[in-house]
Design a protein around this motif. Structure first.
Motif, PDB file in Angstrom:
ATOM      1  N   ARG A 297       0.777  -6.157  -0.226  1.00 46.68           N
ATOM      2  CA  ARG A 297       1.735  -5.668  -1.224  1.00 46.68           C
ATOM      3  C   ARG A 297       2.422  -6.806  -1.973  1.00 46.68           C
ATOM      4  NH1 ARG A 297       2.609  -0.252  -0.934  1.00 46.68           N
ATOM      5  NH2 ARG A 297       2.034   0.844   0.992  1.00 46.68           N
TER       6      ARG A 297
ATOM      7  N   ARG B  85     -10.275 -10.825  -3.648  1.00 43.01           N
ATOM      8  CA  ARG B  85      -9.356 -10.456  -4.730  1.00 43.01           C
ATOM      9  C   ARG B  85      -9.267  -8.933  -4.920  1.00 43.01           C
ATOM     10  NH1 ARG B  85      -7.321 -14.527  -7.416  1.00 43.01           N
ATOM     11  NH2 ARG B  85      -8.288 -16.606  -7.277  1.00 43.01           N
TER      12      ARG B  85
ATOM     13  N   GLU C 253      -7.556  -5.204  -5.339  1.00 44.44           N
ATOM     14  CA  GLU C 253      -6.350  -4.619  -5.931  1.00 44.44           C
ATOM     15  C   GLU C 253      -5.940  -3.433  -5.072  1.00 44.44           C
ATOM     16  OE1 GLU C 253      -5.046  -2.001  -9.838  1.00 44.44           O
ATOM     17  OE2 GLU C 253      -6.819  -3.313  -9.961  1.00 44.44           O
TER      18      GLU C 253
ATOM     19  N   VAL D 126      -4.612   0.032  -4.042  1.00 46.80           N
ATOM     20  CA  VAL D 126      -4.437   1.360  -4.622  1.00 46.80           C
ATOM     21  C   VAL D 126      -3.547   2.214  -3.721  1.00 46.80           C
ATOM     22  CG1 VAL D 126      -5.618   3.456  -5.427  1.00 46.80           C
ATOM     23  CG2 VAL D 126      -6.680   1.202  -5.757  1.00 46.80           C
TER      24      VAL D 126
ATOM     25  N   LEU E  42      -8.784   0.122  -1.608  1.00 47.69           N
ATOM     26  CA  LEU E  42      -8.747  -1.071  -2.451  1.00 47.69           C
ATOM     27  C   LEU E  42      -9.710  -0.926  -3.616  1.00 47.69           C
ATOM     28  CD1 LEU E  42      -8.913  -3.829   0.344  1.00 47.69           C
ATOM     29  CD2 LEU E  42      -6.871  -2.783  -0.670  1.00 47.69           C
ATOM     30  N   ARG E  43      -9.353  -1.541  -4.726  1.00 49.56           N
ATOM     31  CA  ARG E  43     -10.261  -1.638  -5.865  1.00 49.56           C
ATOM     32  C   ARG E  43     -10.872  -3.039  -5.868  1.00 49.56           C
ATOM     33  NH1 ARG E  43      -7.128   0.147  -9.384  1.00 49.56           N
ATOM     34  NH2 ARG E  43      -7.996   2.255  -9.630  1.00 49.56           N
TER      35      ARG E  43
ATOM     36  N   GLU F  52     -15.753  -2.415 -11.204  1.00 48.90           N
ATOM     37  CA  GLU F  52     -14.636  -2.008 -10.354  1.00 48.90           C
ATOM     38  C   GLU F  52     -14.955  -0.703  -9.621  1.00 48.90           C
ATOM     39  OE1 GLU F  52     -11.056  -1.760 -12.631  1.00 48.90           O
ATOM     40  OE2 GLU F  52     -10.631  -3.906 -12.423  1.00 48.90           O
TER      41      GLU F  52
END
Length: 250
Positions: free
Chosen positions: A74, A100, A102, A104, A125-126, A141
Protein backbone atom coordinates in the motif's frame (compact mmCIF):
# COMPACT_ATOMS: atom_id res chain seq x y z
CA UNK A 1 -12.67 -21.79 3.11
CA UNK A 2 -10.02 -22.96 5.55
CA UNK A 3 -12.45 -25.54 6.92
CA UNK A 4 -13.24 -26.80 3.42
CA UNK A 5 -9.54 -27.08 2.52
CA UNK A 6 -8.94 -29.06 5.71
CA UNK A 7 -10.85 -31.90 4.02
CA UNK A 8 -7.80 -32.55 1.80
CA UNK A 9 -6.10 -35.71 3.14
CA UNK A 10 -2.67 -35.03 4.62
CA UNK A 11 -1.17 -38.44 5.47
CA UNK A 12 2.34 -36.97 5.45
CA UNK A 13 1.53 -34.96 8.59
CA UNK A 14 1.68 -38.07 10.78
CA UNK A 15 5.24 -38.81 9.63
CA UNK A 16 6.25 -35.15 9.97
CA UNK A 17 4.82 -35.00 13.49
CA UNK A 18 6.68 -38.17 14.48
CA UNK A 19 9.94 -36.80 13.06
CA UNK A 20 9.57 -33.56 14.98
CA UNK A 21 9.13 -35.50 18.22
CA UNK A 22 12.05 -37.80 17.44
CA UNK A 23 14.39 -34.93 16.55
CA UNK A 24 13.49 -33.05 19.73
CA UNK A 25 14.08 -36.15 21.85
CA UNK A 26 17.47 -36.87 20.24
CA UNK A 27 18.59 -33.23 20.37
CA UNK A 28 17.70 -32.85 24.05
CA UNK A 29 18.24 -36.30 25.56
CA UNK A 30 19.74 -35.10 28.85
CA UNK A 31 17.07 -32.43 29.37
CA UNK A 32 14.22 -34.84 28.60
CA UNK A 33 15.72 -37.49 30.91
CA UNK A 34 15.97 -35.00 33.78
CA UNK A 35 12.41 -33.83 33.16
CA UNK A 36 11.10 -37.39 32.99
CA UNK A 37 12.77 -38.23 36.31
CA UNK A 38 10.79 -35.44 37.98
CA UNK A 39 7.60 -35.44 35.91
CA UNK A 40 7.06 -38.24 33.40
CA UNK A 41 3.72 -36.87 32.19
CA UNK A 42 5.27 -33.42 31.71
CA UNK A 43 8.10 -34.91 29.65
CA UNK A 44 5.61 -36.75 27.46
CA UNK A 45 3.61 -33.53 26.93
CA UNK A 46 6.80 -31.63 26.11
CA UNK A 47 7.78 -34.12 23.41
CA UNK A 48 4.35 -34.60 21.85
CA UNK A 49 3.93 -30.81 21.61
CA UNK A 50 7.00 -30.37 19.40
CA UNK A 51 5.07 -30.04 16.13
CA UNK A 52 2.42 -27.76 17.64
CA UNK A 53 5.01 -25.36 19.06
CA UNK A 54 6.83 -25.23 15.72
CA UNK A 55 3.58 -24.61 13.83
CA UNK A 56 2.56 -21.80 16.18
CA UNK A 57 5.95 -20.12 15.87
CA UNK A 58 5.82 -20.31 12.07
CA UNK A 59 2.23 -19.02 12.10
CA UNK A 60 3.33 -15.95 14.08
CA UNK A 61 6.07 -15.22 11.56
CA UNK A 62 3.64 -15.75 8.69
CA UNK A 63 1.03 -13.44 10.23
CA UNK A 64 3.59 -10.70 10.89
CA UNK A 65 4.98 -11.08 7.37
CA UNK A 66 1.50 -10.79 5.81
CA UNK A 67 0.89 -7.58 7.75
CA UNK A 68 4.26 -6.24 6.57
CA UNK A 69 3.55 -7.16 2.93
CA UNK A 70 0.21 -5.35 2.96
CA UNK A 71 1.79 -2.20 4.40
CA UNK A 72 4.58 -2.21 1.82
CA UNK A 73 2.15 -2.97 -1.02
CA UNK A 74 0.00 0.00 0.00
CA UNK A 75 3.07 2.24 -0.14
CA UNK A 76 3.59 2.66 3.58
CA UNK A 77 7.14 3.37 4.60
CA UNK A 78 8.31 0.73 7.06
CA UNK A 79 11.67 1.75 8.47
CA UNK A 80 12.29 -0.88 11.09
CA UNK A 81 11.18 -4.45 11.60
CA UNK A 82 12.43 -7.20 13.86
CA UNK A 83 15.40 -9.33 12.81
CA UNK A 84 13.09 -12.24 11.95
CA UNK A 85 11.19 -10.07 9.46
CA UNK A 86 14.11 -8.17 7.95
CA UNK A 87 14.84 -10.71 5.18
CA UNK A 88 11.13 -10.91 4.34
CA UNK A 89 10.98 -7.13 4.02
CA UNK A 90 14.06 -7.09 1.79
CA UNK A 91 12.75 -9.83 -0.48
CA UNK A 92 9.25 -8.34 -0.76
CA UNK A 93 10.68 -4.96 -1.74
CA UNK A 94 12.74 -6.75 -4.38
CA UNK A 95 9.56 -8.44 -5.65
CA UNK A 96 7.86 -5.04 -5.92
CA UNK A 97 10.84 -3.63 -7.81
CA UNK A 98 11.08 -6.54 -10.27
CA UNK A 99 7.38 -7.25 -10.92
CA UNK A 100 6.06 -3.70 -10.38
CA UNK A 101 2.50 -4.78 -9.53
CA UNK A 102 -0.35 -2.31 -9.12
CA UNK A 103 -2.57 -2.99 -6.12
CA UNK A 104 -6.26 -3.45 -6.92
CA UNK A 105 -7.52 -5.16 -3.75
CA UNK A 106 -5.83 -6.44 -0.59
CA UNK A 107 -7.10 -8.44 2.38
CA UNK A 108 -10.74 -8.31 1.36
CA UNK A 109 -13.33 -11.05 1.86
CA UNK A 110 -14.65 -12.98 -1.11
CA UNK A 111 -18.03 -14.70 -0.95
CA UNK A 112 -19.80 -17.40 -2.94
CA UNK A 113 -23.48 -17.90 -2.11
CA UNK A 114 -24.10 -20.72 -4.60
CA UNK A 115 -21.39 -23.06 -3.29
CA UNK A 116 -21.47 -21.65 0.24
CA UNK A 117 -18.07 -20.38 1.34
CA UNK A 118 -16.16 -17.23 2.19
CA UNK A 119 -12.49 -16.41 2.64
CA UNK A 120 -10.02 -13.56 2.90
CA UNK A 121 -7.60 -13.29 -0.03
CA UNK A 122 -4.19 -11.63 0.09
CA UNK A 123 -4.28 -9.48 -3.03
CA UNK A 124 -5.55 -8.84 -6.53
CA UNK A 125 -2.76 -7.24 -8.52
CA UNK A 126 -2.51 -5.69 -11.96
CA UNK A 127 0.64 -6.82 -13.75
CA UNK A 128 1.91 -6.75 -17.32
CA UNK A 129 1.97 -10.18 -18.96
CA UNK A 130 3.45 -10.97 -22.35
CA UNK A 131 1.75 -13.41 -24.78
CA UNK A 132 4.19 -16.14 -23.72
CA UNK A 133 3.11 -15.77 -20.09
CA UNK A 134 6.22 -13.98 -18.85
CA UNK A 135 6.18 -10.63 -17.09
CA UNK A 136 7.54 -7.44 -18.60
CA UNK A 137 6.84 -3.74 -19.23
CA UNK A 138 5.87 -4.54 -22.83
CA UNK A 139 3.15 -6.94 -21.72
CA UNK A 140 -0.60 -6.41 -21.53
CA UNK A 141 -2.12 -5.34 -18.21
CA UNK A 142 -3.93 -8.26 -16.56
CA UNK A 143 -5.40 -8.99 -13.14
CA UNK A 144 -3.97 -11.80 -11.02
CA UNK A 145 -5.32 -13.08 -7.74
CA UNK A 146 -2.29 -13.68 -5.55
CA UNK A 147 -1.51 -15.47 -2.31
CA UNK A 148 1.60 -14.96 -0.18
CA UNK A 149 3.19 -18.12 1.23
CA UNK A 150 5.96 -18.02 3.84
CA UNK A 151 6.04 -21.79 4.42
CA UNK A 152 9.00 -24.02 3.64
CA UNK A 153 7.58 -24.83 0.21
CA UNK A 154 4.48 -24.28 -1.93
CA UNK A 155 1.95 -27.10 -2.07
CA UNK A 156 -0.78 -28.07 -4.58
CA UNK A 157 -3.50 -27.08 -2.09
CA UNK A 158 -2.82 -23.42 -2.96
CA UNK A 159 -4.42 -24.07 -6.35
CA UNK A 160 -7.68 -25.06 -4.65
CA UNK A 161 -7.47 -21.98 -2.44
CA UNK A 162 -6.85 -19.57 -5.31
CA UNK A 163 -9.49 -21.19 -7.52
CA UNK A 164 -12.06 -20.63 -4.76
CA UNK A 165 -11.06 -16.97 -4.51
CA UNK A 166 -11.16 -16.58 -8.28
CA UNK A 167 -14.64 -18.11 -8.62
CA UNK A 168 -16.21 -16.18 -5.76
CA UNK A 169 -19.23 -14.10 -6.65
CA UNK A 170 -18.52 -10.90 -4.75
CA UNK A 171 -16.00 -9.00 -2.67
CA UNK A 172 -16.91 -7.55 0.72
CA UNK A 173 -14.72 -4.66 1.85
CA UNK A 174 -13.77 -3.76 5.40
CA UNK A 175 -16.38 -0.98 5.47
CA UNK A 176 -19.14 -3.42 4.52
CA UNK A 177 -19.54 -2.31 0.91
CA UNK A 178 -19.64 -4.93 -1.81
CA UNK A 179 -18.77 -5.31 -5.45
CA UNK A 180 -18.77 -8.20 -7.93
CA UNK A 181 -15.61 -10.28 -8.08
CA UNK A 182 -13.66 -8.94 -11.08
CA UNK A 183 -12.72 -11.22 -13.93
CA UNK A 184 -9.06 -12.12 -13.44
CA UNK A 185 -6.55 -13.42 -15.95
CA UNK A 186 -5.21 -16.08 -13.59
CA UNK A 187 -3.64 -16.77 -10.23
CA UNK A 188 -0.15 -16.77 -8.76
CA UNK A 189 1.61 -17.45 -5.49
CA UNK A 190 4.48 -15.40 -4.10
CA UNK A 191 6.59 -17.89 -2.18
CA UNK A 192 8.76 -15.76 0.04
CA UNK A 193 11.07 -16.94 2.82
CA UNK A 194 14.11 -15.64 4.66
CA UNK A 195 16.19 -17.18 1.85
CA UNK A 196 14.56 -15.62 -1.22
CA UNK A 197 11.37 -15.35 -3.26
CA UNK A 198 9.65 -16.84 -6.30
CA UNK A 199 6.53 -15.66 -8.12
CA UNK A 200 4.82 -18.72 -9.59
CA UNK A 201 1.72 -19.10 -11.77
CA UNK A 202 -0.98 -21.37 -10.33
CA UNK A 203 -3.75 -23.17 -12.20
CA UNK A 204 -7.11 -21.95 -10.94
CA UNK A 205 -9.56 -22.73 -13.72
CA UNK A 206 -12.90 -24.50 -13.63
CA UNK A 207 -11.28 -27.95 -13.44
CA UNK A 208 -9.49 -27.06 -10.20
CA UNK A 209 -12.57 -25.30 -8.83
CA UNK A 210 -14.60 -28.47 -9.48
CA UNK A 211 -12.35 -30.27 -7.01
CA UNK A 212 -12.91 -27.52 -4.44
CA UNK A 213 -16.68 -27.93 -4.90
CA UNK A 214 -16.31 -31.65 -4.19
CA UNK A 215 -14.40 -30.81 -1.00
CA UNK A 216 -17.29 -28.55 -0.03
CA UNK A 217 -19.58 -31.57 -0.28
CA UNK A 218 -17.16 -33.64 1.79
CA UNK A 219 -17.20 -30.85 4.38
CA UNK A 220 -21.01 -31.05 4.57
CA UNK A 221 -20.76 -34.81 4.98
CA UNK A 222 -18.16 -34.53 7.73
CA UNK A 223 -19.93 -31.83 9.72
CA UNK A 224 -23.58 -32.76 9.20
CA UNK A 225 -24.65 -35.78 7.15
CA UNK A 226 -22.19 -38.24 8.72
CA UNK A 227 -23.86 -37.67 12.09
CA UNK A 228 -27.29 -38.73 10.78
CA UNK A 229 -26.64 -41.88 8.75
CA UNK A 230 -26.59 -44.42 11.61
CA UNK A 231 -29.89 -44.82 13.39
CA UNK A 232 -30.86 -46.18 16.78
CA UNK A 233 -30.46 -49.89 17.32
CA UNK A 234 -33.43 -51.95 16.12
CA UNK A 235 -32.49 -54.71 18.51
CA UNK A 236 -29.80 -55.36 21.12
CA UNK A 237 -28.70 -57.98 23.61
CA UNK A 238 -30.39 -57.94 26.97
CA UNK A 239 -27.16 -58.38 28.90
CA UNK A 240 -23.61 -57.67 27.80
CA UNK A 241 -20.97 -60.16 28.84
CA UNK A 242 -18.22 -58.69 30.99
CA UNK A 243 -15.01 -60.68 30.58
CA UNK A 244 -12.35 -61.19 33.20
CA UNK A 245 -9.98 -59.01 31.23
CA UNK A 246 -12.48 -56.14 31.38
CA UNK A 247 -13.02 -56.60 35.11
CA UNK A 248 -9.27 -56.46 35.79
CA UNK A 249 -8.94 -53.32 33.68
CA UNK A 250 -11.49 -51.60 35.89
Amino acid sequence: MTSVLSMVPKPFLAFWNARMVAELAVDSLDFVAQMAARDRAGAVDYLKGAATRYTRARARVGSDAHDLFERLLRGERVDRVGPDLEPYKRHFLEFLEVVRPELVHAEDVCWNDEVGYAGSFDAILRVRIRPDGTLGPDGVEQLLIVDWKTSKDTYPEVALQLSAYRHAERIIHADGTEEPMPVVYGAAVLHITDQGWEFKPVRSGTDVFAVFRQLRQVFDWDRTASKTVIGRALAASADRMVTGTQRRAQ
